[in-house]
Design a protein around this motif. Structure first.
Motif, PDB file in Angstrom:
ATOM      1  N   ARG A 123      -8.420  -2.433  -5.780  1.00  0.00           N
ATOM      2  CA  ARG A 123      -7.908  -1.659  -4.743  1.00  0.00           C
ATOM      3  C   ARG A 123      -8.568  -0.335  -4.465  1.00  0.00           C
ATOM      4  O   ARG A 123      -8.808   0.306  -3.563  1.00  0.00           O
ATOM      5  N   ALA A 126     -12.651  -0.646  -3.997  1.00  0.00           N
ATOM      6  CA  ALA A 126     -13.250  -1.355  -2.737  1.00  0.00           C
ATOM      7  C   ALA A 126     -13.418  -0.521  -1.579  1.00  0.00           C
ATOM      8  O   ALA A 126     -14.531  -0.538  -0.800  1.00  0.00           O
ATOM      9  N   PRO A 127     -12.881   0.908  -1.482  1.00  0.00           N
ATOM     10  CA  PRO A 127     -13.341   1.694  -0.176  1.00  0.00           C
ATOM     11  C   PRO A 127     -14.789   2.168  -0.473  1.00  0.00           C
ATOM     12  O   PRO A 127     -15.600   2.402   0.506  1.00  0.00           O
ATOM     13  N   ARG A 130     -17.608  -0.670  -0.032  1.00  0.00           N
ATOM     14  CA  ARG A 130     -18.214  -0.756   1.409  1.00  0.00           C
ATOM     15  C   ARG A 130     -18.836   0.475   2.113  1.00  0.00           C
ATOM     16  O   ARG A 130     -19.321   0.383   3.203  1.00  0.00           O
ATOM     17  N   GLU A 282     -17.277  -8.815   0.858  1.00  0.00           N
ATOM     18  CA  GLU A 282     -15.690  -8.788   1.165  1.00  0.00           C
ATOM     19  C   GLU A 282     -15.198  -9.966   0.334  1.00  0.00           C
ATOM     20  O   GLU A 282     -13.988  -9.957   0.277  1.00  0.00           O
ATOM     21  N   ARG A 286     -11.736  -9.821  -1.967  1.00  0.00           N
ATOM     22  CA  ARG A 286     -10.570 -10.551  -1.682  1.00  0.00           C
ATOM     23  C   ARG A 286     -10.256 -11.368  -3.167  1.00  0.00           C
ATOM     24  O   ARG A 286      -9.044 -11.408  -3.472  1.00  0.00           O
ATOM     25  N   ARG A 295      -2.949  -5.605  -3.353  1.00  0.00           N
ATOM     26  CA  ARG A 295      -3.340  -5.611  -2.005  1.00  0.00           C
ATOM     27  C   ARG A 295      -4.465  -4.991  -1.805  1.00  0.00           C
ATOM     28  O   ARG A 295      -4.826  -3.915  -2.213  1.00  0.00           O
ATOM     29  N   PRO A 296      -5.476  -5.922  -1.096  1.00  0.00           N
ATOM     30  CA  PRO A 296      -6.870  -5.373  -0.792  1.00  0.00           C
ATOM     31  C   PRO A 296      -6.868  -4.064   0.184  1.00  0.00           C
ATOM     32  O   PRO A 296      -6.116  -4.372   1.044  1.00  0.00           O
ATOM     33  N   SER A 297      -7.592  -3.082  -0.293  1.00  0.00           N
ATOM     34  CA  SER A 297      -7.730  -2.017   0.595  1.00  0.00           C
ATOM     35  C   SER A 297      -8.658  -2.423   2.003  1.00  0.00           C
ATOM     36  O   SER A 297      -9.885  -3.123   1.375  1.00  0.00           O
ATOM     37  N   SER A 298      -8.433  -1.890   3.017  1.00  0.00           N
ATOM     38  CA  SER A 298      -9.213  -2.162   3.955  1.00  0.00           C
ATOM     39  C   SER A 298     -10.317  -0.848   4.310  1.00  0.00           C
ATOM     40  O   SER A 298     -10.988  -0.933   5.624  1.00  0.00           O
ATOM     41  N   GLU A 299      -9.979   0.183   3.610  1.00  0.00           N
ATOM     42  CA  GLU A 299     -10.497   1.386   3.704  1.00  0.00           C
ATOM     43  C   GLU A 299     -12.033   1.238   3.319  1.00  0.00           C
ATOM     44  O   GLU A 299     -12.496   0.502   2.775  1.00  0.00           O
ATOM     45  N   THR A 300     -12.730   2.417   4.237  1.00  0.00           N
ATOM     46  CA  THR A 300     -14.197   2.614   3.804  1.00  0.00           C
ATOM     47  C   THR A 300     -14.243   4.234   3.390  1.00  0.00           C
ATOM     48  O   THR A 300     -13.664   4.820   4.179  1.00  0.00           O
TER      49      THR A 300
END
Length: 324
Positions: A123, A126-127, A130, A282, A286, A295-300
């Motif tokens: 989590r 991950a940012p 990306r 991605e 996941r 919960r996976p972060s969707s941020e960059t």
């Protein structure tokens, strides 16, 4: 002649036995996670047989008196500080050149540091994965010798703590791959120099190098391939020498993308490195989030530092080629 060979074999077996005993002593002395009760040990052993990806004959050789840390080498759980494995004990003993007391001291220091760092999950990294600069274990891909691959796309960025945590996550995922593949702790690292985040070592980068040197000494066992670095300025790597162990520095090699197949089959290289491997960032995020139950972060997290002028690198490369 046969007697001479027999004596030589006996000496090799004796040295191997001494080394194995030394590794076990270091491991036992450094482990701070002792089995709490006979019942817990029995449950751990059942878990090993139920979920281990190792060959059943390996798991069956474990007894109820085996240290909990040895069991943890086979059963991977979501813990803040993964237990020290037999493989790590061996790596630290090798780094200490056989000095058991020194290896124990270093392992204890590593264990204390790792506990203090706390849990590191996909989590929080991950940012950065990306963004333009990151270091990641390409899980499922290996070099020609079967060693896991680490891909550094430029250099990780962020604060000192953020970069250290990114590097720690990468190293621990690489360790898990070595164990899954039943191989010694050893990886091949590919560094993409032609990335805007590639830079001379800043404070965060130096801290990450020091963490690798002190707490993941097995990293120097593998090869580090710098891709796309112009030959005319490769001498600048001498500036990194004070921040690396002799083994780390000597593990460095230079290559172009089209030379990577000398070390890694195209089927194990992602398209960005000229290969045909199916590897998606991605999808990896996941999967890791699912396995780690976060919960996976969707941020960059964009890179905001000084950017490398790739065109300048091209000019240096062209100039060097013209002189040659």
């Amino acid at each position: 002649e046969s007697l001479h060979i027999s004596r030589g074999s006996a000496k090799v077996r004796a040295r191997t036995m001494v080394m194995s005993e030394a590794v076990q002593r270091v491991h036992n002395a450094a482990s701070v996670r002792q089995a709490e009760t006979q019942q817990q040990q029995q449950q751990q052993l059942l878990n090993v047989h139920a979920s281990s990806t190792w060959h059943p004959s390996i798991a069956s050789r474990l007894t109820l008196n085996a240290p909990l840390v040895k069991l943890s080498q086979l059963v991977k759980r979501n813990r803040e500080a993964p237990p020290i494995s037999i493989s790590e004990a061996e790596a630290f003993l090798q780094e200490a050149k056989g000095d058991e007391d020194r290896a124990v001291q270093q392992l204890r220091a590593k264990d204390a540091w790792r506990k203090g760092l706390g849990k590191v999950s996909i989590r929080e990294v991950a940012p950065f994965y990306r963004s333009e600069g990151y270091s990641i274990c390409l899980e499922g891909l290996t070099d020609k010798q079967g060693n896991p691959l680490i891909y550094a796309n430029g250099i990780p960025h962020g604060s000192v703590d953020e970069v250290v945590r990114q590097v720690t996550y990468t190293q621990e995922r690489a360790m898990s791959q070595c164990i899954r593949l039943r191989r010694p702790l050893k990886c091949t690292t590919i560094v993409n120099v032609r990335n805007p985040t590639f830079r001379m070592p800043d404070k965060a980068c130096k801290a990450a190098i020091e963490v690798n040197r002190k707490y993941y000494p097995w990293g120097s066992r593998g090869k580090t391939l710098f891709v796309g670095f112009p030959a005319p300025v490769r001498f600048t790597f001498k500036l990194l020498r004070p921040f690396m162990s002799a083994e780390q520095y000597n593990s460095i090699a230079f290559a172009e993308i089209d030379e990577l197949p000398r070390f890694i089959d195209l089927s194990n290289l992602p398209p960005a490195l000229g290969g045909s491997a199916k590897w998606d960032m991605e999808e990896y995020i996941r999967k890791r989030a699912s396995d780690e139950r976060v919960r996976p972060s969707s941020e960059t997290r964009p890179y905001r530092g000084k950017r490398l002028d790739v065109a300048q690198l091209d000019a240096m490369q062209s100039k060097g080629a013209a002189k040659a």
